[in-house]
Design an enzyme around this catalytic site. Sequence first.
Site, PDB file in Angstrom:
ATOM      1  N   ARG A  14      83.232   9.503 -18.670  1.00  0.00           N
ATOM      2  CA  ARG A  14      82.683   8.434 -17.801  1.00  0.00           C
ATOM      3  C   ARG A  14      83.229   7.133 -18.397  1.00  0.00           C
ATOM      4  NH1 ARG A  14      77.593   9.692 -15.182  1.00  0.00           N
ATOM      5  NH2 ARG A  14      78.527   7.833 -13.807  1.00  0.00           N
ATOM      6  N   GLN A  73      69.155   7.644  -7.290  1.00  0.00           N
ATOM      7  CA  GLN A  73      68.026   7.757  -8.518  1.00  0.00           C
ATOM      8  C   GLN A  73      66.786   6.991  -8.534  1.00  0.00           C
ATOM      9  OE1 GLN A  73      71.405   6.670  -8.482  1.00  0.00           O
ATOM     10  NE2 GLN A  73      72.483   7.624  -9.965  1.00  0.00           N
ATOM     11  N   ASP A  97      74.905  -0.199 -18.348  1.00  0.00           N
ATOM     12  CA  ASP A  97      75.678   0.734 -18.739  1.00  0.00           C
ATOM     13  C   ASP A  97      76.608   0.065 -20.183  1.00  0.00           C
ATOM     14  OD1 ASP A  97      74.865   1.593 -15.921  1.00  0.00           O
ATOM     15  OD2 ASP A  97      75.436   3.387 -17.261  1.00  0.00           O
TER      16      ASP A  97
END
Lengths: 284, 284
Positions: free
Chosen positions: A12, A127, A168
């Site tokens: 990722r 989500q 993130d």
Amino acid sequence: MPRELSAIRAARPTAVNLPWAIDRMSNVIARIEAEDAGRVGSARVAACRRALLEEARRIDQEDVDACRALGRHGAALLTNGDTVLTHCNAGALATAGRGTALAVVYEAVENGKRIQVVSDETRPLLQGARLTAWECQKMGVPVTVICDNAAGWILAQGKVQCIIVGADRIAANGDVANKIGTYPLAVLAREHGIPFYVAAPTSTLDLTIASGREIPIEERAAEEVTHPRGTQIAPDGVSAMNPAFDVTPAHLISAIITEKGIVRPPYDLAKKLGTSPPKAEVRE
Amino acid sequence: MPRELSAIRAARPTAVNLPWAIDRMSNVIARIEAEDAGRVGSARVAACRRALLEEARRIDQEDVDACRALGRHGAALLTNGDTVLTHCNAGALATAGRGTALAVVYEAVENGKRIQVVSDETRPLLQGARLTAWECQKMGVPVTVICDNAAGWILAQGKVQCIIVGADRIAANGDVANKIGTYPLAVLAREHGIPFYVAAPTSTLDLTIASGREIPIEERAAEEVTHPRGTQIAPDGVSAMNPAFDVTPAHLISAIITEKGIVRPPYDLAKKLGTSPPKAEVRE
């Protein structure tokens, strides 16, 4: 670094916690290999496995502690009766501990504050609708799901007192990469004069990059847009763009809530969060 | 007004075109009843049916003409190579003619300009993914579908030169009610210095209300949020809010494209669009 670790490390591109944890595990292997150069193969492998398990448990416990600590710091920002809007899932389902953005809510609720959550559904992978709504229900926190499209109007109605999201990756200047759709929320928060908070452990910090311009944004499969949950919603052959994250510039962020304390602008994060123990000025 | 007409008139509280058309049909009934008071029942009914059909065909033709005319006016705003972001469906599938926002695109393409469309999927009912994408494909206009969440990031990348949307109701001061998610786009357009256009026939104008504050926003079933296309995406029993429209304040709108011409701020719409024939100053 072994090929398997490199593969996981690169899986990722946007989030930094995964490479960060892989590097910690990788350092353990390097240390054992240097220390135990004299041992035979099987003993070295056994020592390496023990050390890796210890390091994994340490990372796990550190994350539990960080979530708890940042929740405590952040809870002070919430007022009894507040409605908090959040995006994606930044809760217990996304961390080893009780979460980041949601940890702040949970802690405030445990402190006796009445807090409600508005959860963006968070297309494409939903989500917010699937995970945040479920988690809030389990924790007994009143939660209302909305389409991402409705956030602006709900803010305009004065129904939300602050926005809290996870992260993130956070660049040295405070720019924050987070789930796609975060950046528009920050613009809307400023438009309506409500605070926009980012809650994240310092493992999310990437001091090797000066700004968010250096954060690669993962582009994911078009099918996540055109075939949500396996159901086709767009005509055959139509093209789609599916950036999975966006970058919110630091100037739109009211504060970054970490386990070391709450950081306010200016976000000179190398100075404010890069050293250990934490500098006193970041605590509020 | 007959009960059936009242029911249709009140079916959707936000958009004004439906009550506007019902009122025109209702006026036909009133006129026939007044004129033909002497006739026997069956002759009066026949006259009424003929007059209603004529009026319906007139409304249909007027809409076809208005779409064509506003498309022509709006096309002048687009430059060869532009990418236009749109929201929901404001095309041939939503009007009697070739649409409003999309009519502008079609006209520019027919004028030889290369124009691409980015279509927000437009949750909850996904009109952008289902209808706008399909319609653009049929018209041979390159179209890319995105999640509503991605619009901000795509604007931040400089990939879009303007936003064009339709309207469900326009107040006298230029405030515009349109599909939920329109208002955040207007805020983002200003943030990125790109024009935000509203394309609508003057039948969408409601001069009886001074501002958007007087526009009722339809709240639709929670299931549209929690069960898109029949698939459950949120846990049992979770609450959801589902406002179907939002209001974009006039100060965020660069221009309103109508069949009478393009109106720029200040939006004194009673003066600029309320009379017939159109005032010269609205043409560009």
